[in-house]
Design a protein around this motif. Structure first.
Motif, PDB file in Angstrom:
ATOM      1  N   SER A 188      33.639  35.024  47.846  1.00  0.00           N
ATOM      2  CA  SER A 188      32.950  34.593  46.623  1.00  0.00           C
ATOM      3  C   SER A 188      33.734  34.999  45.381  1.00  0.00           C
ATOM      4  CB  SER A 188      31.541  35.184  46.568  1.00  0.00           C
ATOM      5  OG  SER A 188      30.745  34.675  47.601  1.00  0.00           O
ATOM      6  N   TYR A 189      34.232  36.235  45.375  1.00  0.00           N
ATOM      7  CA  TYR A 189      34.960  36.699  44.202  1.00  0.00           C
ATOM      8  C   TYR A 189      36.284  35.960  44.043  1.00  0.00           C
ATOM      9  CZ  TYR A 189      37.146  39.602  40.730  1.00  0.00           C
ATOM     10  OH  TYR A 189      37.768  40.023  39.584  1.00  0.00           O
ATOM     11  N   VAL A 190      37.016  35.800  45.147  1.00  0.00           N
ATOM     12  CA  VAL A 190      38.298  35.097  45.067  1.00  0.00           C
ATOM     13  C   VAL A 190      38.092  33.669  44.577  1.00  0.00           C
ATOM     14  CG1 VAL A 190      40.244  34.213  46.407  1.00  0.00           C
ATOM     15  CG2 VAL A 190      39.432  36.537  46.804  1.00  0.00           C
ATOM     16  N   LEU A 191      37.052  33.000  45.069  1.00  0.00           N
ATOM     17  CA  LEU A 191      36.774  31.629  44.611  1.00  0.00           C
ATOM     18  C   LEU A 191      36.555  31.577  43.100  1.00  0.00           C
ATOM     19  CD1 LEU A 191      34.398  30.307  47.432  1.00  0.00           C
ATOM     20  CD2 LEU A 191      36.637  29.376  46.815  1.00  0.00           C
ATOM     21  N   SER A 192      35.936  32.606  42.555  1.00  0.00           N
ATOM     22  CA  SER A 192      35.675  32.618  41.113  1.00  0.00           C
ATOM     23  C   SER A 192      36.918  32.892  40.291  1.00  0.00           C
ATOM     24  CB  SER A 192      34.607  33.672  40.788  1.00  0.00           C
ATOM     25  OG  SER A 192      35.148  34.990  40.873  1.00  0.00           O
ATOM     26  N   GLN A 193      37.986  33.353  40.961  1.00  0.00           N
ATOM     27  CA  GLN A 193      39.197  33.744  40.246  1.00  0.00           C
ATOM     28  C   GLN A 193      40.403  32.857  40.541  1.00  0.00           C
ATOM     29  OE1 GLN A 193      39.264  36.313  37.986  1.00  0.00           O
ATOM     30  NE2 GLN A 193      37.051  36.386  38.313  1.00  0.00           N
ATOM     31  N   LEU A 194      40.216  31.753  41.229  1.00  0.00           N
ATOM     32  CA  LEU A 194      41.355  30.924  41.635  1.00  0.00           C
ATOM     33  C   LEU A 194      42.182  30.450  40.449  1.00  0.00           C
ATOM     34  CD1 LEU A 194      39.869  28.735  44.528  1.00  0.00           C
ATOM     35  CD2 LEU A 194      41.343  30.757  44.700  1.00  0.00           C
ATOM     36  N   HIS A 195      41.549  30.211  39.318  1.00  0.00           N
ATOM     37  CA  HIS A 195      42.284  29.723  38.147  1.00  0.00           C
ATOM     38  C   HIS A 195      43.330  30.740  37.673  1.00  0.00           C
ATOM     39  CE1 HIS A 195      38.952  32.161  36.619  1.00  0.00           C
ATOM     40  NE2 HIS A 195      39.683  32.383  35.539  1.00  0.00           N
ATOM     41  N   ASN A 196      43.171  31.993  38.067  1.00  0.00           N
ATOM     42  CA  ASN A 196      44.118  33.030  37.635  1.00  0.00           C
ATOM     43  C   ASN A 196      45.387  33.100  38.480  1.00  0.00           C
ATOM     44  OD1 ASN A 196      42.790  34.205  35.392  1.00  0.00           O
ATOM     45  ND2 ASN A 196      41.369  35.255  36.753  1.00  0.00           N
ATOM     46  N   ILE A 197      45.394  32.455  39.642  1.00  0.00           N
ATOM     47  CA  ILE A 197      46.521  32.675  40.559  1.00  0.00           C
ATOM     48  C   ILE A 197      47.242  31.408  41.001  1.00  0.00           C
ATOM     49  CG2 ILE A 197      45.552  34.833  41.445  1.00  0.00           C
ATOM     50  CD1 ILE A 197      44.639  33.271  43.917  1.00  0.00           C
ATOM     51  N   VAL A 198      46.760  30.234  40.599  1.00  0.00           N
ATOM     52  CA  VAL A 198      47.357  29.007  41.132  1.00  0.00           C
ATOM     53  C   VAL A 198      48.752  28.720  40.575  1.00  0.00           C
ATOM     54  CG1 VAL A 198      45.204  27.883  41.783  1.00  0.00           C
ATOM     55  CG2 VAL A 198      46.052  27.687  39.425  1.00  0.00           C
ATOM     56  N   THR A 199      49.182  29.494  39.595  1.00  0.00           N
ATOM     57  CA  THR A 199      50.545  29.289  39.068  1.00  0.00           C
ATOM     58  C   THR A 199      51.511  30.377  39.548  1.00  0.00           C
ATOM     59  OG1 THR A 199      49.973  30.510  37.048  1.00  0.00           O
ATOM     60  CG2 THR A 199      49.734  28.100  37.007  1.00  0.00           C
ATOM     61  N   LEU A 200      51.090  31.222  40.481  1.00  0.00           N
ATOM     62  CA  LEU A 200      51.999  32.241  41.011  1.00  0.00           C
ATOM     63  C   LEU A 200      53.221  31.581  41.642  1.00  0.00           C
ATOM     64  CD1 LEU A 200      49.572  34.777  42.764  1.00  0.00           C
ATOM     65  CD2 LEU A 200      50.978  35.201  40.733  1.00  0.00           C
ATOM     66  N   PRO A 201      54.408  32.157  41.469  1.00  0.00           N
ATOM     67  CA  PRO A 201      55.609  31.572  42.090  1.00  0.00           C
ATOM     68  C   PRO A 201      55.552  31.681  43.607  1.00  0.00           C
ATOM     69  CG  PRO A 201      56.106  33.722  41.162  1.00  0.00           C
ATOM     70  CD  PRO A 201      54.719  33.378  40.710  1.00  0.00           C
ATOM     71  N   LEU A 202      56.409  30.917  44.260  1.00  0.00           N
ATOM     72  CA  LEU A 202      56.482  30.909  45.719  1.00  0.00           C
ATOM     73  C   LEU A 202      57.611  31.814  46.207  1.00  0.00           C
ATOM     74  CD1 LEU A 202      56.218  27.040  46.318  1.00  0.00           C
ATOM     75  CD2 LEU A 202      54.350  28.692  46.048  1.00  0.00           C
ATOM     76  N   THR A 203      57.410  32.418  47.362  1.00  0.00           N
ATOM     77  CA  THR A 203      58.487  33.149  48.036  1.00  0.00           C
ATOM     78  C   THR A 203      58.470  32.764  49.507  1.00  0.00           C
ATOM     79  OG1 THR A 203      57.027  35.040  48.428  1.00  0.00           O
ATOM     80  CG2 THR A 203      58.472  35.143  46.491  1.00  0.00           C
TER      81      THR A 203
ATOM     82  N   ALA B  99      58.423  31.038  59.070  1.00  0.00           N
ATOM     83  CA  ALA B  99      58.355  31.447  57.661  1.00  0.00           C
ATOM     84  C   ALA B  99      58.148  30.229  56.759  1.00  0.00           C
ATOM     85  CB  ALA B  99      59.631  32.180  57.264  1.00  0.00           C
ATOM     86  N   LEU B 100      57.294  30.403  55.747  1.00  0.00           N
ATOM     87  CA  LEU B 100      56.940  29.311  54.841  1.00  0.00           C
ATOM     88  C   LEU B 100      57.035  29.767  53.397  1.00  0.00           C
ATOM     89  CD1 LEU B 100      53.626  28.170  56.598  1.00  0.00           C
ATOM     90  CD2 LEU B 100      55.818  26.975  56.707  1.00  0.00           C
ATOM     91  N   TYR B 101      57.276  28.825  52.497  1.00  0.00           N
ATOM     92  CA  TYR B 101      57.174  29.127  51.071  1.00  0.00           C
ATOM     93  C   TYR B 101      55.704  29.080  50.676  1.00  0.00           C
ATOM     94  CZ  TYR B 101      62.134  29.242  50.053  1.00  0.00           C
ATOM     95  OH  TYR B 101      63.457  29.616  49.997  1.00  0.00           O
ATOM     96  N   LEU B 102      55.188  30.241  50.302  1.00  0.00           N
ATOM     97  CA  LEU B 102      53.789  30.386  49.904  1.00  0.00           C
ATOM     98  C   LEU B 102      53.724  31.215  48.627  1.00  0.00           C
ATOM     99  CD1 LEU B 102      52.203  31.266  53.381  1.00  0.00           C
ATOM    100  CD2 LEU B 102      52.068  29.067  52.181  1.00  0.00           C
ATOM    101  N   PRO B 103      52.598  31.176  47.910  1.00  0.00           N
ATOM    102  CA  PRO B 103      52.487  31.991  46.696  1.00  0.00           C
ATOM    103  C   PRO B 103      52.741  33.467  46.994  1.00  0.00           C
ATOM    104  CG  PRO B 103      50.710  30.391  46.778  1.00  0.00           C
ATOM    105  CD  PRO B 103      51.411  30.300  48.094  1.00  0.00           C
ATOM    106  N   VAL B 104      53.508  34.112  46.124  1.00  0.00           N
ATOM    107  CA  VAL B 104      53.842  35.519  46.319  1.00  0.00           C
ATOM    108  C   VAL B 104      52.556  36.344  46.443  1.00  0.00           C
ATOM    109  CG1 VAL B 104      54.029  35.933  43.818  1.00  0.00           C
ATOM    110  CG2 VAL B 104      55.177  37.462  45.429  1.00  0.00           C
TER     111      VAL B 104
END
Length: 346
Positions: free
Chosen positions: A198-213, A242-247
């Motif tokens: 529930s908390y992570v869902l409320s905060q998704l707007h804060n992390i969707v621009t994290l770079p990929l590694t 291994a995949l490129y995913l948000p850091v």
């Protein structure tokens, strides 16, 4: 090999009645040596590796020469590997990622070779130490090296934020539904998972621009080798898939540096706070040096929570045991926003 490693080998060959370590060694001498060393006049022999995995059998080919010789790892696996991740990881991280080469099949096993990597698996270092503890300075060296590893080679995330939010929402909703249908032995774990989702869902707007590694999918203590004298990471193995995913997506694996499992459940190490703070400081410095400024520990921890939920719940659904619940409980309690009253925003 110690008794535990011999047991692991025996269990691997249990479902392969026509094969054995000795037959694998013969295959190495008759097929791998001529393929890799067609003109060698050096003495060669094959021995089992001191460290074995549950899904493979690993042998070491020793080539003896007047110049000191060298070793080659030969691994027999039940499943074929996707080596693209290994190749990409080697380009990013250099010599700490041994390149792996597919050598064909032996009976129903896939055969791979790679250069011998120096170092000792971290899990073996832990189990041979008193109370699963190492000196703080040695653990700090491991933490610093792994913080560099999980942030190196960052690249821009070009997925539109709105698209990313929709995809993550769908994924987390599916996870929540799976959790709702699961018969937990400890009901409080389900409650904690639901609160985290529930908390992570409320905060998704804060992390969707994290770079990929490039994200190692099993950065467990079995897969990184350390120098016993310094604690520095000498090699990181098994980059299959291994995949490129948000850091931050695989940061939950680092919890093995901050605590350990007991018969009663997860136990944080006494120095967890110091080690974890050092890890995030190093990770943020590494990202800033690559041009990704403005990222915070809180954002990385949110992405860690997503990776932890996907990994931990999938593991739980497969194993259906209390041990997996203990791990999930430990992961969740390690998240700072699960320790305090959850605020509305970072």
């Amino acid at each position: 090999m110690d008794d535990y490693q011999r047991l692991v080998v025996a269990q691997f060959f249990e479902s392969l009645p026509n094969l054995s370590p000795e037959l694998c060694h013969q295959f190495v001498l008759r097929h791998i040596v001529p393929a890799l060393l067609p003109k060698t006049t050096s003495k060669v022999d094959v021995q089992p590796s001191a460290f074995q995995g549950s899904m493979s059998y690993t042998a070491i080919l020793h080539i003896h020469s007047t110049h000191g010789g060298h070793r080659i790892v030969v691994q027999f696996r039940t499943e074929k590997q996707d080596l693209s991740g290994v190749t990409e990881a080697s380009c990013i991280h250099g010599s700490i990622v041994p390149l792996v080469t597919y050598q064909g099949m032996y009976e129903e096993l896939f055969v791979y070779t790679s250069p011998f990597a120096e170092g000792t698996p971290y899990i073996s270092v832990l189990t041979s130490s008193d109370d699963f503890e190492l000196p703080l300075w040695k653990k700090m060296a491991i933490v610093m090296d792994l913080a560099d590893l999980v942030t190196r080679g960052a690249r821009a995330n070009n997925v539109p934020p709105d698209t990313a939010i929709v995809e993550l929402t769908t994924t987390l909703d599916k996870t929540q539904h799976a959790v709702n249908d699961y018969a937990f032995q400890n009901i409080s774990v389900r409650t904690s998972i639901s609160a985290c989702v529930s908390y992570v869902l409320s905060q998704l707007h804060n992390i969707v621009t994290l770079p990929l590694t490039l994200t190692h999918q099993d950065l467990s203590p079995f897969n990184y080798l350390i120098d016993l004298s310094t604690g520095n990471v000498k090699a990181v193995l098994d980059w299959d898939g291994a995949l490129y995913l948000p850091v931050g997506s695989n940061f939950h694996f680092l919890d093995s540096l901050f605590g350990f499992m007991t018969l009663k459940g997860w136990q944080d190490a006494d120095d967890r706070h110091e080690l974890e703070a050092a890890f995030y400081d190093r990770a943020l410095d590494s990202l800033a040096a690559q041009g990704y400024k403005g990222i915070t520990k809180e954002k990385l921890e949110l992405q860690k929570a997503i990776g932890m939920l996907l990994y931990g719940v999938e593991r739980l659904l497969k194993s259906k045991d209390e041990h997996s619940e203990h791990y999930l409980d430990g992961y969740l309690r390690g998240l700072s926003f699960m320790k305090e009253p959850i605020s509305s925003s970072y």
